[in-house]
Enzyme design. Structure first.
Site, mmCIF file in Angstrom:
data_model
loop_
_atom_site.group_PDB
_atom_site.id
_atom_site.type_symbol
_atom_site.label_atom_id
_atom_site.label_comp_id
_atom_site.label_asym_id
_atom_site.label_seq_id
_atom_site.Cartn_x
_atom_site.Cartn_y
_atom_site.Cartn_z
ATOM 1 N N VAL A 1 -1.358 -2.710 1.279
ATOM 2 C CA VAL A 1 -1.265 -3.465 0.005
ATOM 3 C C VAL A 1 -2.716 -3.442 -0.802
ATOM 4 O O VAL A 1 -2.762 -3.442 -1.989
ATOM 5 C CB VAL A 1 -0.600 -4.884 0.161
ATOM 6 C CG1 VAL A 1 -1.743 -5.908 0.994
ATOM 7 C CG2 VAL A 1 -0.266 -5.608 -1.185
ATOM 8 N N ASP A 2 -3.659 -3.501 0.027
ATOM 9 C CA ASP A 2 -4.881 -3.411 -0.517
ATOM 10 C C ASP A 2 -5.082 -2.186 -1.216
ATOM 11 O O ASP A 2 -5.523 -2.258 -2.394
ATOM 12 C CB ASP A 2 -5.850 -3.495 0.813
ATOM 13 C CG ASP A 2 -7.424 -3.794 0.359
ATOM 14 O OD1 ASP A 2 -7.719 -4.105 -0.677
ATOM 15 O OD2 ASP A 2 -8.273 -3.557 1.424
HETATM 16 P P1 ADP Z 1 -2.466 -6.348 6.844
HETATM 17 O O1 ADP Z 1 -3.873 -5.326 7.199
HETATM 18 O O2 ADP Z 1 -3.175 -7.865 6.460
HETATM 19 O O3 ADP Z 1 -1.540 -6.273 8.107
HETATM 20 P P2 ADP Z 1 -1.082 -4.457 5.188
HETATM 21 O O4 ADP Z 1 -1.391 -4.106 3.643
HETATM 22 O O5 ADP Z 1 -1.247 -3.397 6.184
HETATM 23 O O6 ADP Z 1 -2.112 -5.728 5.473
HETATM 24 O O7 ADP Z 1 0.399 -5.134 5.361
HETATM 25 C C1 ADP Z 1 0.817 -6.450 4.809
HETATM 26 C C2 ADP Z 1 1.939 -6.379 4.391
HETATM 27 O O8 ADP Z 1 2.051 -5.778 2.985
HETATM 28 C C3 ADP Z 1 3.041 -5.368 4.970
HETATM 29 O O9 ADP Z 1 4.287 -6.159 5.127
HETATM 30 C C4 ADP Z 1 3.244 -4.519 4.104
HETATM 31 O O10 ADP Z 1 4.583 -3.781 4.160
HETATM 32 C C5 ADP Z 1 2.926 -4.870 2.717
HETATM 33 N N1 ADP Z 1 2.825 -4.019 1.405
HETATM 34 C C6 ADP Z 1 2.356 -2.768 1.493
HETATM 35 N N2 ADP Z 1 2.039 -2.274 0.141
HETATM 36 C C7 ADP Z 1 2.681 -3.706 -0.778
HETATM 37 C C8 ADP Z 1 2.598 -3.650 -2.036
HETATM 38 N N3 ADP Z 1 2.282 -2.666 -2.955
HETATM 39 N N4 ADP Z 1 3.228 -4.987 -2.392
HETATM 40 C C9 ADP Z 1 3.560 -5.791 -1.665
HETATM 41 N N5 ADP Z 1 3.357 -5.744 -0.260
HETATM 42 C C10 ADP Z 1 2.951 -4.490 0.201
#
Ligand code: ADP
Length: 175
Positions: free
Chosen positions: A34-35
């Protein structure tokens, strides 16, 4: 409270809310998941602004502008990396949510969207993480009446199912 809480299956970067939350890493300089999606949608000004923040410890949260996003603001929080559950992970995840809700209250934001913090690359078990998210969300809605809408963004079917199950347990719709 329940009527101010929504689940949305999709991409958090598309939402037109006062603030979206980023599940960042402690450098705040961008990453995957998501980042990465938030930085791509916001444009390069977001990382320029983040560079000035000197990172963010696990469990804390920092505010920036939204740049090219529809949301005018982004709260960057850092959830714990799951090891075995005996390294304070649940407390740190609770702290991350509370840090975000404290900023939301302080800024008087009327609407906010959260991803499922720590359940992607950081491997926090979804069942426990979704319980913490819903519990903290309901508590924030109860004490912050300025927050009219809280959206938990569930990116995949498993996340949506886990959140739906937690809401049914914690905030059942009255018969
Ligand atoms: P972390 O490192 O905190 O685990 P991640 O980004 O790997 O963060 O994952 C956190 C959640 O965000 C997961 O459920 C992932 O599927 C989700 N995610 C990834 N891309 C997006 C997006 N564009 N919008 C919303 N959620 C997302």
């Amino acid at each position: 409270m329940r009527e101010r809480l929504e689940l949305f299956k999709g991409d958090i970067t598309t939402l037109d809310v006062s603030v979206i939350v980023n599940a960042a890493n402690s450098s705040l300089l961008g990453g995957g998941g998501v980042d990465g999606a938030i930085h791509r949608a916001a444009g390069p000004e977001l990382v320029w602004e983040c560079r000035k923040l000197n990172g963010c410890p696990t469990g804390s949260a920092k505010l920036t502008g939204g740049h090219n996003l529809k949301a005018a603001h982004v709260i960057h929080t850092v959830g714990p990396i799951w090891r075995d559950g005996n390294h304070g992970e649940p407390d740190l995840l609770t702290k991350a949510y509370r840090s975000c809700f404290a900023l939301i209250r302080q800024m008087g934001f009327g609407s906010a969207a959260f991803p499922s913090i720590s359940t992607g690359a950081y491997r926090f078990p979804l069942e426990q993480a979704s319980r913490i998210a819903i519990q903290e969300g309901l508590a924030a809605l109860e004490e912050n009446l300025v927050l009219r809408k809280l959206i938990f963004v569930c990116y995949d079917a498993a996340t949506l199912e886990a959140y739906q199950a937690r809401i049914e347990q914690l905030a059942p719709v009255p018969a």
